[in-house]
Enzyme design. Sequence first.
Site, PDB file in Angstrom:
ATOM      1  N   GLU A 182       7.096   1.088   5.684  1.00  7.47           N
ATOM      2  CA  GLU A 182       5.684   1.653   6.060  1.00  7.47           C
ATOM      3  C   GLU A 182       5.856   2.056   7.343  1.00  7.47           C
ATOM      4  OE1 GLU A 182       1.844  -0.003   4.143  1.00  7.47           O
ATOM      5  OE2 GLU A 182       3.393  -1.676   3.745  1.00  7.47           O
ATOM      6  N   LYS A 227       2.796   1.399  10.350  1.00  4.62           N
ATOM      7  CA  LYS A 227       2.189  -0.075  10.818  1.00  4.62           C
ATOM      8  C   LYS A 227       2.493  -0.474  12.163  1.00  4.62           C
ATOM      9  CE  LYS A 227       1.966  -3.441   7.824  1.00  4.62           C
ATOM     10  NZ  LYS A 227       2.115  -4.407   6.979  1.00  4.62           N
ATOM     11  N   GLU A 255       7.315  -5.352  11.216  1.00  2.00           N
ATOM     12  CA  GLU A 255       6.376  -4.734  10.330  1.00  2.00           C
ATOM     13  C   GLU A 255       6.266  -3.702   9.495  1.00  2.00           C
ATOM     14  OE1 GLU A 255       3.319  -6.353   9.503  1.00  2.00           O
ATOM     15  OE2 GLU A 255       4.048  -8.038  10.496  1.00  2.00           O
TER      16      GLU A 255
END
Length: 381
Positions: A320, A323, A329
């Site tokens: 993602e 993020k 992350e």
Amino acid sequence: MAASSFLFTLLLVLLTFSDSTVKILGLGVGINYGQIANNLPSPSRVAFLLRSLNISRVKLYDADPNVLMAFSNSNVDFIIGLGNEYLQNMTDPVKAQNWILQRVQPHLPQTRITCIVVGNEVFKGNDKQLWNNLLPAMQTVYNTLVNLGLDKQVTVTTAHSLDILGVSYPPSAGAFRQDLGEYLHAILNFHAQIKSPFLINAYPYFAYKDNPNEVQIEYVLFQPNQGMVDPVTNLRYDNMLFAQVDAVYSAIRQMGHTDIEVRVSETGWPSKGDENEVGATPENAGLYNGNLLKKIEQKQGTPAKPNVPIDIHVFALFNENLKPGPASERNYGLYYPDGTPVYNIGVQGYLPELVYSSPSTKNEFSVFSLLILVIAYLISA
């Protein structure tokens, strides 16, 4: 007959040389489907992808109607989320009812929503208002489900980080933080009352990253190692995740409960990180998730609960890119947004190609689509 022979030969060639050949997983693993990104495939494509892998349990962090509609009649069990920003509103019965009427009920029963996670890792922060609102919000959402006759289909819980533990080693000494005692005791009573699971987000990666010289890498990656023996129970642990789960069971038992199941709502390993994020590599991520899948496939329980196969949702389906936080992350995904695997997790075969609707591709079939057409023709012939 000649046409059928030709198509059968074509099918064999495609199966032999295509990198889009599918291996059905069917391991009983759940997946976290996060969407903090601007380059993800459409929910309908994701539904196709997960069907091809036979993944039938998905956890969302919201109640995105586009996702829930895309999975109508798909036999996928959904856990949906109510973010921390909703907690105060959810203590109001009218607002809770409006949310369920608008975001949950319209999708039932076509989409199988089985659980609402009210709040996520609330006790990781220091917002006492959130702490105080958590249980009332859970209770109000549950009471609303009861009033609407949905409580037999949909249960209510919340998800905790392992920061709730004050003691985690050895597992038999597991105990919650003293400052959380009154909150967690009341939450556990609620779980016992409605028979819902206690969810934890458990990441052995964090323990290794913080102490790489003290934590044995084999112990956190489910690789062969000497493990550790709990001096009180004499139970042997050969991986950290199972030790963490049993520490939570011990903490719950200290609160007077033996009737609540602990489930892992998130666990995973990043394939990339910043310079100071030791161990964040594709190799380690592949070992962690690949070995974890084997544990799930074998329906293994923890040493303290050997007859209860551990229930796990892996984090996460995709990388993602939006993020916040360190590089790790943005790199927990099993797949890149284009549908290609980030690393090998020990499962034979590959993910079917995801085809996007664009001028260059709108008239093209993926190899997987062609396989389906060939098979359908052979059957009809």
